[in-house]
Design an enzyme around this catalytic site. Sequence first.
Site, PDB file in Angstrom:
ATOM      1  N   CYS A   2      25.247  71.906 -25.217  1.00 11.52           N
ATOM      2  CA  CYS A   2      24.860  73.159 -24.590  1.00 11.52           C
ATOM      3  C   CYS A   2      24.869  74.279 -25.626  1.00 11.52           C
ATOM      4  O   CYS A   2      25.741  74.346 -26.487  1.00 11.52           O
ATOM      5  CB  CYS A   2      25.765  73.575 -23.438  1.00 11.52           C
ATOM      6  SG  CYS A   2      25.804  72.402 -22.098  1.00 11.52           S
ATOM      7  N   ARG A  27      21.234  71.494 -29.405  1.00 11.49           N
ATOM      8  CA  ARG A  27      22.520  71.255 -28.743  1.00 11.49           C
ATOM      9  C   ARG A  27      22.359  70.612 -27.372  1.00 11.49           C
ATOM     10  O   ARG A  27      23.346  70.227 -26.741  1.00 11.49           O
ATOM     11  CB  ARG A  27      23.290  72.569 -28.602  1.00 11.49           C
ATOM     12  CG  ARG A  27      23.537  73.276 -29.919  1.00 11.49           C
ATOM     13  CD  ARG A  27      24.254  74.588 -29.703  1.00 11.49           C
ATOM     14  NE  ARG A  27      25.593  74.374 -29.204  1.00 11.49           N
ATOM     15  CZ  ARG A  27      26.657  74.160 -29.962  1.00 11.49           C
ATOM     16  NH1 ARG A  27      26.522  74.141 -31.265  1.00 11.49           N
ATOM     17  NH2 ARG A  27      27.841  73.984 -29.421  1.00 11.49           N
ATOM     18  N   TRP A  73      23.071  70.400 -22.108  1.00 14.39           N
ATOM     19  CA  TRP A  73      23.234  68.953 -22.260  1.00 14.39           C
ATOM     20  C   TRP A  73      24.157  68.555 -21.118  1.00 14.39           C
ATOM     21  O   TRP A  73      25.330  68.948 -21.078  1.00 14.39           O
ATOM     22  CB  TRP A  73      23.862  68.617 -23.609  1.00 14.39           C
ATOM     23  CG  TRP A  73      23.873  67.150 -23.893  1.00 14.39           C
ATOM     24  CD1 TRP A  73      22.868  66.407 -24.428  1.00 14.39           C
ATOM     25  CD2 TRP A  73      24.947  66.234 -23.650  1.00 14.39           C
ATOM     26  NE1 TRP A  73      23.252  65.093 -24.534  1.00 14.39           N
ATOM     27  CE2 TRP A  73      24.519  64.954 -24.067  1.00 14.39           C
ATOM     28  CE3 TRP A  73      26.228  66.368 -23.118  1.00 14.39           C
ATOM     29  CZ2 TRP A  73      25.322  63.816 -23.970  1.00 14.39           C
ATOM     30  CZ3 TRP A  73      27.036  65.250 -23.020  1.00 14.39           C
ATOM     31  CH2 TRP A  73      26.578  63.982 -23.452  1.00 14.39           C
ATOM     32  N   ASN A  99      29.420  76.662 -22.237  1.00 11.64           N
ATOM     33  CA  ASN A  99      29.347  75.437 -23.054  1.00 11.64           C
ATOM     34  C   ASN A  99      30.764  74.882 -23.112  1.00 11.64           C
ATOM     35  O   ASN A  99      31.686  75.579 -23.514  1.00 11.64           O
ATOM     36  CB  ASN A  99      28.844  75.822 -24.458  1.00 11.64           C
ATOM     37  CG  ASN A  99      29.134  74.758 -25.515  1.00 11.64           C
ATOM     38  OD1 ASN A  99      29.392  75.075 -26.660  1.00 11.64           O
ATOM     39  ND2 ASN A  99      29.100  73.509 -25.151  1.00 11.64           N
ATOM     40  N   GLY A 100      30.930  73.638 -22.664  1.00  6.05           N
ATOM     41  CA  GLY A 100      32.264  73.038 -22.650  1.00  6.05           C
ATOM     42  C   GLY A 100      32.489  72.301 -21.348  1.00  6.05           C
ATOM     43  O   GLY A 100      31.530  72.010 -20.628  1.00  6.05           O
ATOM     44  N   GLU A 485      23.478  53.009 -41.010  1.00 11.11           N
ATOM     45  CA  GLU A 485      22.818  54.305 -40.833  1.00 11.11           C
ATOM     46  C   GLU A 485      21.322  54.115 -40.536  1.00 11.11           C
ATOM     47  O   GLU A 485      20.755  54.809 -39.696  1.00 11.11           O
ATOM     48  CB  GLU A 485      23.051  55.169 -42.087  1.00 11.11           C
ATOM     49  CG  GLU A 485      22.344  56.506 -42.110  1.00 11.11           C
ATOM     50  CD  GLU A 485      22.704  57.445 -40.969  1.00 11.11           C
ATOM     51  OE1 GLU A 485      23.643  57.159 -40.195  1.00 11.11           O
ATOM     52  OE2 GLU A 485      22.007  58.466 -40.819  1.00 11.11           O
ATOM     53  N   LYS A 489      19.480  55.435 -37.167  1.00  7.41           N
ATOM     54  CA  LYS A 489      18.306  56.328 -37.197  1.00  7.41           C
ATOM     55  C   LYS A 489      17.196  55.763 -36.306  1.00  7.41           C
ATOM     56  O   LYS A 489      16.554  56.493 -35.558  1.00  7.41           O
ATOM     57  CB  LYS A 489      17.748  56.508 -38.619  1.00  7.41           C
ATOM     58  CG  LYS A 489      18.545  57.363 -39.555  1.00  7.41           C
ATOM     59  CD  LYS A 489      18.453  58.850 -39.309  1.00  7.41           C
ATOM     60  CE  LYS A 489      19.491  59.368 -38.377  1.00  7.41           C
ATOM     61  NZ  LYS A 489      20.859  59.483 -38.747  1.00  7.41           N
ATOM     62  N   GLU A 492      18.197  56.029 -32.555  1.00  7.68           N
ATOM     63  CA  GLU A 492      18.246  57.414 -32.082  1.00  7.68           C
ATOM     64  C   GLU A 492      16.881  57.965 -31.742  1.00  7.68           C
ATOM     65  O   GLU A 492      16.713  58.625 -30.726  1.00  7.68           O
ATOM     66  CB  GLU A 492      18.829  58.327 -33.180  1.00  7.68           C
ATOM     67  CG  GLU A 492      20.306  58.307 -33.329  1.00  7.68           C
ATOM     68  CD  GLU A 492      20.765  59.252 -34.443  1.00  7.68           C
ATOM     69  OE1 GLU A 492      21.636  60.073 -34.183  1.00  7.68           O
ATOM     70  OE2 GLU A 492      20.255  59.147 -35.574  1.00  7.68           O
ATOM     71  N   HIS A 508      27.061  34.786 -38.919  1.00  9.78           N
ATOM     72  CA  HIS A 508      28.080  34.657 -37.881  1.00  9.78           C
ATOM     73  C   HIS A 508      27.589  35.215 -36.547  1.00  9.78           C
ATOM     74  O   HIS A 508      28.389  35.728 -35.759  1.00  9.78           O
ATOM     75  CB  HIS A 508      29.364  35.350 -38.341  1.00  9.78           C
ATOM     76  CG  HIS A 508      29.897  34.770 -39.605  1.00  9.78           C
ATOM     77  ND1 HIS A 508      30.527  33.550 -39.645  1.00  9.78           N
ATOM     78  CD2 HIS A 508      29.840  35.216 -40.887  1.00  9.78           C
ATOM     79  CE1 HIS A 508      30.858  33.286 -40.908  1.00  9.78           C
ATOM     80  NE2 HIS A 508      30.447  34.279 -41.679  1.00  9.78           N
ATOM     81  N   LYS A 607      22.940  67.399 -30.824  1.00 16.23           N
ATOM     82  CA  LYS A 607      23.361  67.374 -32.217  1.00 16.23           C
ATOM     83  C   LYS A 607      24.838  67.684 -32.380  1.00 16.23           C
ATOM     84  O   LYS A 607      25.494  67.177 -33.267  1.00 16.23           O
ATOM     85  CB  LYS A 607      22.532  68.388 -33.000  1.00 16.23           C
ATOM     86  CG  LYS A 607      22.755  68.249 -34.480  1.00 16.23           C
ATOM     87  CD  LYS A 607      21.612  68.782 -35.269  1.00 16.23           C
ATOM     88  CE  LYS A 607      21.807  68.500 -36.734  1.00 16.23           C
ATOM     89  NZ  LYS A 607      21.704  67.072 -37.046  1.00 16.23           N
TER      90      LYS A 607
HETATM   91  C1  G6P Z   1      25.992  63.592 -32.803  1.00 17.78           C
HETATM   92  C2  G6P Z   1      24.735  63.763 -33.623  1.00 17.78           C
HETATM   93  C3  G6P Z   1      24.820  62.902 -34.873  1.00 17.78           C
HETATM   94  C4  G6P Z   1      26.079  63.232 -35.648  1.00 17.78           C
HETATM   95  C5  G6P Z   1      27.336  63.111 -34.780  1.00 17.78           C
HETATM   96  C6  G6P Z   1      28.552  63.696 -35.476  1.00 17.78           C
HETATM   97  O1  G6P Z   1      26.032  62.315 -32.279  1.00 17.78           O
HETATM   98  O2  G6P Z   1      23.597  63.427 -32.863  1.00 17.78           O
HETATM   99  O3  G6P Z   1      23.690  63.140 -35.690  1.00 17.78           O
HETATM  100  O4  G6P Z   1      26.188  62.357 -36.737  1.00 17.78           O
HETATM  101  O5  G6P Z   1      27.161  63.860 -33.576  1.00 17.78           O
HETATM  102  O6  G6P Z   1      28.357  65.069 -35.648  1.00 17.78           O
HETATM  103  P1  G6P Z   1      29.017  65.943 -36.755  1.00 17.78           P
HETATM  104  O7  G6P Z   1      28.456  67.310 -36.532  1.00 17.78           O
HETATM  105  O8  G6P Z   1      30.497  65.896 -36.520  1.00 17.78           O
HETATM  106  O9  G6P Z   1      28.646  65.379 -38.066  1.00 17.78           O
END
Ligand code: G6P
Length: 612
Positions: A2, A27, A73, A99-100, A485, A489, A492, A508, A607
């Site tokens: 949010c 957000r 969100w 937000n929270g 990673e 990606k 996501e 395995h 994010k």
């Molecule tokens: C969310 C984002 C990711 C990020 C993760 C940790 O899931 O979508 O891209 O890696 O949070 O966020 P931070 O701000 O702590 O790196």
Amino acid sequence: MCGIVAYIGNDAAFPVLVKGLQRLEYRGYDSAGVALLDPSLKVYKKQGKVAGLVEFTENASLKGYAGIGHTRWATHGAPSDANAHPHVSASGRLALVHNGIIENYALLKAVLEKQGHSFTSETDTEVLVHLIEAIMETEEVPLEAAVRMALQRVVGAYAIVVMDADNPDLLIGARKASPMVLGIGQDALYLASDATPIAEYTNKVVYLQDEEMVVLRRGGTFEIKTIHNELLKPTVQELDINIEMLEKGGFDHFMLKEIHDQPRTIADCMRGRINAREGWVHLGGIEACGSRLTEARRLIFAACGTSWHAGLIAEYLFEDLARIPVEVEYASEFRYRNPILSEEDVVIAISQSGETADTLAALQLASEKGALTYGVVNVVGSSIARNTHAGSYIHAGPEIGVASTKAFTAQVTLLTLMALHLGHRKGTIAEDYFRDLLQELETIPDKVAAVLEQDELIRSIAVEIQDKSNALYLGRGYNFPVALEGALKLKEISYIHAEGYPAAEMKHGPIALIDEEMPVIVLATNQSAHEKIASNIQEVKARKGKVIAVVTQGDTWIRDMADYTIEIPETLEPLSPLLSVIPLQLLSYHIAVMRGCNVDQPRNLAKSVTVE
Ligand code: G6P
């Protein structure tokens, strides 16, 4: 999670709010809404993105010099118009954005319902705005006192802004465990979840601390107090963000821009911190810790998501170069595990946003148990940056695409500098090798740029994968976390199911999945395990899997085995993740675009995860 924004001044509030919400959309984007004093209270809110809200308000008059806005969100209650913020009080006099999470909202709601309140949404936020008004009425106190009293009853996290139709020249904000920044403009004041909505109006900001409130008045005056009514002297800071950093700069998506930013952001992260010619690495954060880092019994990296993958690379770097035992923890697991910690441990939080709730809580726990805490953070002034004993910024600049790219490579760069600094101080790294690594590090930005030049080739490989339902990513050593990673990606942003595995672990389990429909992306640059990786590729090929290999320039041996190859410049193995991750970022990007996905705002994600 949010985003909130608020404005009070002499200009029309709506455009400021909408632009601010667009900046904060990373957000969350389940719904968007604003409340304006027009001069009566008008609320416009709509499920979906900010663009939907703009369309929805096309024929509205949208007057008002004060307003609050929200992009959501969803936590409590599905995305819907009714659950969208702002929420209003029983009489319709107050509007609030939040937000929270108000954890005791059910209890508060039950009490209010007994008093005759009825609710139009399923949110915890609506309970809070009703509670504030109920306190104003029963205790006969003004808004400010009622907000204070309400917040003392609330359990959970909040950044809120409240506006009152009967006090059009006043806004009240407050925060606890969710971020809030005050912007001080010329006769205008701003509040927002981060500085990006504020940056184009002023560079003077105050980062509010937990349990602080701010009272904003038209004309540009404000007061900061604790929620226990103690007046505080504000610490005004200068912002270091320019508007170009917040725009797409000619790219189709923020993610693509941020991928292409990496030669610069990696260089920015190293600027003034290393000198290969003179043979030194310097990080002020490490110096500030005296001997506690060099003499640490153990380093624990706590992080989430992509930042956790950077932590896994750090495990290889710190053990290899500085010979310090390392553990890498999901912050959400670590904090609830009653971990064994002592003053000899150092807990290093890695976080782009500096606001991730679990990472922040892991740090607080570590601090309580006597460990030294260190932050590796991007967003300047963020909660993690402020709540650690020491730290280093990664200087990647604002990252707006939800899928992290440039923050990841800047994190890895910074962690490499840390490992080198510690290794050099401890004498665990040979001087020649240390200097070779420094020299090589300085070439990395140009080598990243060379990988980016292969964009067209990578796009053509993406064509072959775009319709697949699954993908496997394999890597060994330093490249194992890169495989994780790469898979993250792809998941996501393209919604293709993908798994990352240490290449040897394939036998395995995951090998059972391989058939002609399974693309297998193999990171095959390692000098130390080259033959082993080649065998893994053969095993995939024997089962008709399609191999996309990331290889070192000139590696014809692997090229002849693979279906597709992407070449990256040669580098020293500890630095290879900085290059090998780039093609994986581009591959995911192109696949997502081909599948028509919203690259910058993938479904269900946000994010900055400020809830557990
Ligand atoms: C969310 C984002 C990711 C990020 C993760 C940790 O899931 O979508 O891209 O890696 O949070 O966020 P931070 O701000 O702590 O790196």
